[in-house]
Design a protein around this motif. Structure first.
Motif, PDB file in Angstrom:
ATOM      1  N   VAL A  76      46.567  67.750  75.696  1.00 59.27           N
ATOM      2  CA  VAL A  76      46.451  66.416  75.105  1.00 59.27           C
ATOM      3  C   VAL A  76      47.783  66.023  74.467  1.00 59.27           C
ATOM      4  CG1 VAL A  76      45.269  64.968  73.404  1.00 59.27           C
ATOM      5  CG2 VAL A  76      43.988  66.727  74.657  1.00 59.27           C
ATOM      6  N   GLU A  77      48.263  64.825  74.813  1.00 58.99           N
ATOM      7  CA  GLU A  77      49.503  64.303  74.229  1.00 58.99           C
ATOM      8  C   GLU A  77      49.215  62.959  73.570  1.00 58.99           C
ATOM      9  OE1 GLU A  77      54.130  63.144  75.462  1.00 58.99           O
ATOM     10  OE2 GLU A  77      52.675  63.760  77.000  1.00 58.99           O
ATOM     11  N   VAL A  78      49.770  62.736  72.396  1.00 59.69           N
ATOM     12  CA  VAL A  78      49.605  61.476  71.659  1.00 59.69           C
ATOM     13  C   VAL A  78      50.956  60.791  71.548  1.00 59.69           C
ATOM     14  CG1 VAL A  78      48.827  60.397  69.516  1.00 59.69           C
ATOM     15  CG2 VAL A  78      47.723  62.505  70.321  1.00 59.69           C
ATOM     16  N   LEU A  79      51.022  59.527  71.940  1.00 57.37           N
ATOM     17  CA  LEU A  79      52.255  58.746  71.859  1.00 57.37           C
ATOM     18  C   LEU A  79      52.000  57.513  70.997  1.00 57.37           C
ATOM     19  CD1 LEU A  79      53.516  58.863  75.569  1.00 57.37           C
ATOM     20  CD2 LEU A  79      54.265  60.288  73.646  1.00 57.37           C
ATOM     21  N   PHE A  80      52.584  57.478  69.807  1.00 61.50           N
ATOM     22  CA  PHE A  80      52.507  56.297  68.956  1.00 61.50           C
ATOM     23  C   PHE A  80      53.573  55.289  69.387  1.00 61.50           C
ATOM     24  CE2 PHE A  80      50.321  59.382  66.288  1.00 61.50           C
ATOM     25  CZ  PHE A  80      49.286  58.637  65.769  1.00 61.50           C
ATOM     26  N   GLN A  81      53.386  54.044  68.975  1.00 55.44           N
ATOM     27  CA  GLN A  81      54.297  52.948  69.318  1.00 55.44           C
ATOM     28  C   GLN A  81      54.459  52.797  70.834  1.00 55.44           C
ATOM     29  OE1 GLN A  81      57.598  54.073  66.432  1.00 55.44           O
ATOM     30  NE2 GLN A  81      57.417  51.888  65.955  1.00 55.44           N
ATOM     31  N   LEU A 101      40.454  59.112  68.914  1.00 48.00           N
ATOM     32  CA  LEU A 101      40.801  60.473  68.495  1.00 48.00           C
ATOM     33  C   LEU A 101      39.650  61.435  68.778  1.00 48.00           C
ATOM     34  CD1 LEU A 101      42.505  59.557  65.106  1.00 48.00           C
ATOM     35  CD2 LEU A 101      43.663  60.547  67.093  1.00 48.00           C
ATOM     36  N   SER A 102      38.410  60.978  68.589  1.00 45.14           N
ATOM     37  CA  SER A 102      37.254  61.829  68.888  1.00 45.14           C
ATOM     38  C   SER A 102      37.176  62.127  70.382  1.00 45.14           C
ATOM     39  CB  SER A 102      35.962  61.155  68.420  1.00 45.14           C
ATOM     40  OG  SER A 102      35.943  61.002  67.020  1.00 45.14           O
ATOM     41  N   ALA A 103      37.357  61.102  71.192  1.00 46.00           N
ATOM     42  CA  ALA A 103      37.325  61.298  72.644  1.00 46.00           C
ATOM     43  C   ALA A 103      38.407  62.279  73.076  1.00 46.00           C
ATOM     44  CB  ALA A 103      37.496  59.961  73.357  1.00 46.00           C
ATOM     45  N   ALA A 104      39.598  62.158  72.485  1.00 44.48           N
ATOM     46  CA  ALA A 104      40.696  63.055  72.833  1.00 44.48           C
ATOM     47  C   ALA A 104      40.367  64.502  72.467  1.00 44.48           C
ATOM     48  CB  ALA A 104      41.979  62.605  72.143  1.00 44.48           C
ATOM     49  N   ASN A 105      39.717  64.721  71.319  1.00 42.93           N
ATOM     50  CA  ASN A 105      39.323  66.069  70.925  1.00 42.93           C
ATOM     51  C   ASN A 105      38.274  66.646  71.867  1.00 42.93           C
ATOM     52  OD1 ASN A 105      40.402  67.319  68.212  1.00 42.93           O
ATOM     53  ND2 ASN A 105      40.304  65.108  67.850  1.00 42.93           N
ATOM     54  N   LEU A 106      37.311  65.842  72.266  1.00 43.69           N
ATOM     55  CA  LEU A 106      36.283  66.315  73.187  1.00 43.69           C
ATOM     56  C   LEU A 106      36.887  66.649  74.547  1.00 43.69           C
ATOM     57  CD1 LEU A 106      33.453  63.799  72.228  1.00 43.69           C
ATOM     58  CD2 LEU A 106      33.462  66.259  71.773  1.00 43.69           C
ATOM     59  N   LEU A 107      37.796  65.820  75.028  1.00 44.61           N
ATOM     60  CA  LEU A 107      38.463  66.093  76.297  1.00 44.61           C
ATOM     61  C   LEU A 107      39.353  67.325  76.191  1.00 44.61           C
ATOM     62  CD1 LEU A 107      39.322  62.420  77.257  1.00 44.61           C
ATOM     63  CD2 LEU A 107      37.772  63.931  78.504  1.00 44.61           C
ATOM     64  N   GLY A 108      40.018  67.475  75.042  1.00 46.16           N
ATOM     65  CA  GLY A 108      40.840  68.660  74.833  1.00 46.16           C
ATOM     66  C   GLY A 108      40.018  69.927  74.874  1.00 46.16           C
ATOM     67  N   ASN A 109      38.842  69.890  74.254  1.00 48.13           N
ATOM     68  CA  ASN A 109      37.950  71.044  74.291  1.00 48.13           C
ATOM     69  C   ASN A 109      37.539  71.387  75.716  1.00 48.13           C
ATOM     70  OD1 ASN A 109      37.266  72.349  71.766  1.00 48.13           O
ATOM     71  ND2 ASN A 109      36.522  70.361  71.075  1.00 48.13           N
ATOM     72  N   ALA A 110      37.449  70.366  76.564  1.00 45.78           N
ATOM     73  CA  ALA A 110      37.050  70.574  77.963  1.00 45.78           C
ATOM     74  C   ALA A 110      38.237  70.949  78.842  1.00 45.78           C
ATOM     75  CB  ALA A 110      36.381  69.314  78.502  1.00 45.78           C
TER      76      ALA A 110
END
Length: 317
Positions: A127-132, A23-32
């Motif tokens: 950024v997209e998050v896919l659970f399951q 989740l942290s990596a995704a936030n940093l990439l989203g910021n970029a």
């Protein structure tokens, strides 16, 4: 028979695992502004408070994500460490340096921490998050990584990305697929070989501990307390919102299952608290209990081609 539907995707980065690191990596990439797909095999975030401490560098990273204030709402800042032996006070560690703008020792509640990180991703259209969604295979090429994944409802995903970030935990399937071994680390920071045929093992280093997380704790002390009791070493760690962690070392010959019953844990907590002479008698509300083997390990290499290991997939303690 109709073949399952296959969905083709192409993104810059795929992250596997929606824990604190993913989740942290995704936030940093989203910021970029980098297009990112985060895949998590479970249906929701974890509700288990595994990690509990965060240092100044970790909080500075949260600030870099743009989530510093939101994270601090559920963080207990500036925690000291006290060492006791019975009624004797041995030592106190109270760091005063704020070299990165934050205290060196703070604690947090992991489920609340992860929820804040997930909510932070709503800021980014990239950024997209896919659970399951579970990664089944991946193949590296010179200029890309090809990933095959499956959703809970049977859909297949054929995903091409430039980089794959393995944030899938200590038992990382991606690390195993790459054939990257973990190397145990001694207390002195030396690597211990793990191949068969080694003649000696440091048994004193591999210790089992009972770890207990409690809620609605009446103890208002906000310091980590180490109970230097040779009959049973223990430690208690305060967490935000009246939560607390307790850790008790298993003694030689003790069976793990004998220490997991709630009544046994309550007795251990009450006995340890009695040594503090703080007069607390309320029974703790136990949220989680588990046995851990204390050790540390690091992957032999943290990357291979376009695949990178992060978090527990890369190093454990």
């Amino acid at each position: 028979m109709q073949q399952p539907r296959t969905i083709k995707r192409k993104v810059s980065v795929v992250i596997v695992g929606a824990g604190p690191t993913g989740l942290s990596a995704a936030n940093l990439l989203g910021n970029a502004g980098i297009d990112t797909l985060l895949l998590e095999r479970n249906a929701t975030l974890s509700d288990i408070p595994r990690a509990i401490s965060i240092d100044d560098e970790g909080l500075r990273t949260c600030q870099a994500m743009g989530l510093g204030n939101a994270i601090l709402e559920n963080v207990l800042l500036n925690v000291d460490a006290h060492y006791l032996s019975g009624r004797y006070y041995l030592s106190k560690i109270a760091p005063t340096s704020n070299r990165n703008g934050y205290p060196l020792i703070s604690t947090f509640h992991q489920p609340a921490f992860e929820a804040t990180l997930l909510q932070g991703l709503e800021r980014f259209a990239c950024v997209e998050v896919l659970f399951q969604h579970t990664v089944e295979t991946f193949v590296q090429y010179e200029h890309a990584v090809q990933i095959s994944a499956r959703s809970a409802d049977g859909l297949f995903y054929d995903i091409e990305c430039l980089y794959l970030l393995a944030c899938d935990g200590g038992k990382s399937n991606i690390r195993h697929a790459l054939g990257i071994p973990m190397q145990k680390v001694s207390l002195q920071g030396l690597l211990l070989p793990t191949a068969r045929g080694n003649t000696k093992r440091n048994h004193r280093y591999f210790q089992k501990w009972l770890v207990v997380d409690t809620a609605q704790d009446e103890d208002k002390l906000v310091n980590v307390t180490f109970f230097c009791n040779p009959r049973r070493p223990a430690v208690t760690v305060p967490a935000p919102n009246s939560r607390r962690r307790w850790e008790f070392m298993l003694l030689p010959g003790e069976d793990e299952k004998d220490l997991l019953p709630v009544e046994v844990i309550q007795q251990l907590i009450q006995q340890t608290r009695a040594s503090q002479r703080n007069g607390l008698t309320q029974k703790a509300q136990i949220e989680r209990r588990a046995i851990y083997t204390f050790h540390a390990a690091i992957a032999k290499t943290l990357s291979q081609g376009r695949v990178f290991l992060l978090g527990d997939a890369a190093h454990l303690m």
